[in-house]
Design an enzyme around this catalytic site. Sequence first.
Site, PDB file in Angstrom:
ATOM      1  N   GLN A   1       0.611  -1.220   0.152  1.00  0.00           N
ATOM      2  CA  GLN A   1       0.132  -0.142   0.163  1.00  0.00           C
ATOM      3  C   GLN A   1       1.084   1.286  -0.063  1.00  0.00           C
ATOM      4  O   GLN A   1       1.607   1.356   0.791  1.00  0.00           O
ATOM      5  CB  GLN A   1      -0.829   0.141   1.186  1.00  0.00           C
ATOM      6  CG  GLN A   1      -1.976   1.208   1.361  1.00  0.00           C
ATOM      7  CD  GLN A   1      -2.727   1.179   2.562  1.00  0.00           C
ATOM      8  OE1 GLN A   1      -1.897   1.496   3.512  1.00  0.00           O
ATOM      9  NE2 GLN A   1      -4.044   1.129   2.513  1.00  0.00           N
TER      10      GLN A   1
ATOM     11  N   TYR B   1      -5.916  11.066   3.741  1.00  0.00           N
ATOM     12  CA  TYR B   1      -4.511  11.033   3.543  1.00  0.00           C
ATOM     13  C   TYR B   1      -4.447  12.242   2.505  1.00  0.00           C
ATOM     14  O   TYR B   1      -5.364  12.827   1.888  1.00  0.00           O
ATOM     15  CB  TYR B   1      -4.133  10.045   3.203  1.00  0.00           C
ATOM     16  CG  TYR B   1      -4.008   8.942   4.086  1.00  0.00           C
ATOM     17  CD1 TYR B   1      -4.609   8.919   5.488  1.00  0.00           C
ATOM     18  CD2 TYR B   1      -2.814   7.883   4.373  1.00  0.00           C
ATOM     19  CE1 TYR B   1      -4.562   8.245   6.709  1.00  0.00           C
ATOM     20  CE2 TYR B   1      -2.641   7.153   5.531  1.00  0.00           C
ATOM     21  CZ  TYR B   1      -3.569   7.152   6.496  1.00  0.00           C
ATOM     22  OH  TYR B   1      -3.207   6.474   7.445  1.00  0.00           O
TER      23      TYR B   1
ATOM     24  N   ARG C   1     -10.232  -6.733  10.429  1.00  0.00           N
ATOM     25  CA  ARG C   1     -10.313  -7.436  11.870  1.00  0.00           C
ATOM     26  C   ARG C   1     -10.253  -8.757  12.068  1.00  0.00           C
ATOM     27  O   ARG C   1      -9.880  -9.538  12.720  1.00  0.00           O
ATOM     28  CB  ARG C   1     -11.133  -6.534  12.569  1.00  0.00           C
ATOM     29  CG  ARG C   1     -10.900  -4.947  12.736  1.00  0.00           C
ATOM     30  CD  ARG C   1     -12.209  -4.035  13.038  1.00  0.00           C
ATOM     31  NE  ARG C   1     -13.017  -4.283  11.808  1.00  0.00           N
ATOM     32  CZ  ARG C   1     -14.219  -3.584  12.148  1.00  0.00           C
ATOM     33  NH1 ARG C   1     -14.793  -3.015  13.251  1.00  0.00           N
ATOM     34  NH2 ARG C   1     -15.416  -3.458  10.892  1.00  0.00           N
TER      35      ARG C   1
END
Length: 387
Positions: free
Chosen positions: A98, A168, A344
């Site tokens: 990423q 971001y 998760r």
Amino acid sequence: MSDVLAPARLGPLTLRNRVLKAATFEGRTPDALVTDELVEFHREVAAGGVAMTTVAYCAVAPGGRTDRQQIWMRQEAVPGLRRLTDAVHAEGAAVSAQLGHAGPVANARSNGAPALAPSRMFNPLGMRFTKVPDALGIAEVVAAHARAARLARDSGFDAVEVHLGHNYLASAFLSPLLNRRRDEYGGTLVNRARVARELVRAVRDAAGADMAVTAKLTMEDGVRGGFSIEESLRVARWLQDDGAVDAIELTAGSSLLNPMAIFRGDAPRRNFARALPIPVRWGFQLVGGKFLREYPYRPGYLLDKARRFRAELTMPLILLGGITDLTGAEQARAEGFDFVAMGRALLREPDLIRRWQVDRATPSLCTHCNECVPTIYSTTRCVLRTS
């Protein structure tokens, strides 16, 4: 065999199934370099059956990190990254890096470098104001993304994911709330989307034809005056028309302004405050309830919004958010999503996909307590996992 568990194409890649490990910062790079712990984290997920795991977060510049203890892509990082990709490949999985610049979410104090933002604003993590890049500064960020893609290629990665989400840097430019510029990078959506499109094109050109390129795109910021789903649909169509990405991973929320819109479920305010450095902790104690809002969890919680993108786009899409069992993944496939991404649930059980292959009814043990979220400041983990 379930279609979810059968091989599938992602750009030039053939993946062993349609389940991707989403990028979740691992907290295992104290010197901004790969450690044995980071290698093992991704090796274990790969051994657990995912098609591809995503290394997060590989910043394109030292000032683009949310904290100095994150990898930033430079030649010194390549040997460790190569060791990581080799370990993942040995387990039969692919691996993606990423790439991104945290922009206003960067910790300027920790990084020892100013945080960038499209317009001047206060950077809460670094407790100082952001730096506004001019056209030359933006060109440097674009070039940094291209360099990072080449280094990912040299390190053995099969794919790169360009981070266009969560406010971001690229996402901050998309936001009319954060981007108040009057030049060619502000104002109209065409101008605000210019940075995102330039980044993706630069990464595509640097990656080459045999690497997959994906983009992580926010469907909406979840804050008043922010990036809306209608604008995101237009940007997604432009990315499709540009032809530089092989798939878009759809996300939501803002790490800067509304992070729980990304996660849903319990808001771990107390432990989150404890994990923050003292100056930031004091501010969080005053506004934590507004920052970490509580959203009820439900399976496939981003599916309703994502359906609009599936209806309007022809390119491959990756569904993220509340995919915890094979039934949910199969529903995503039935509605036309090419891949699902999980975070998760794989922190709780890295071998969950292997267990689906044995028993399709296997449920996830993730309780959506989100106590894993504060652990990003130490070592990202599920606090309920016992082995």
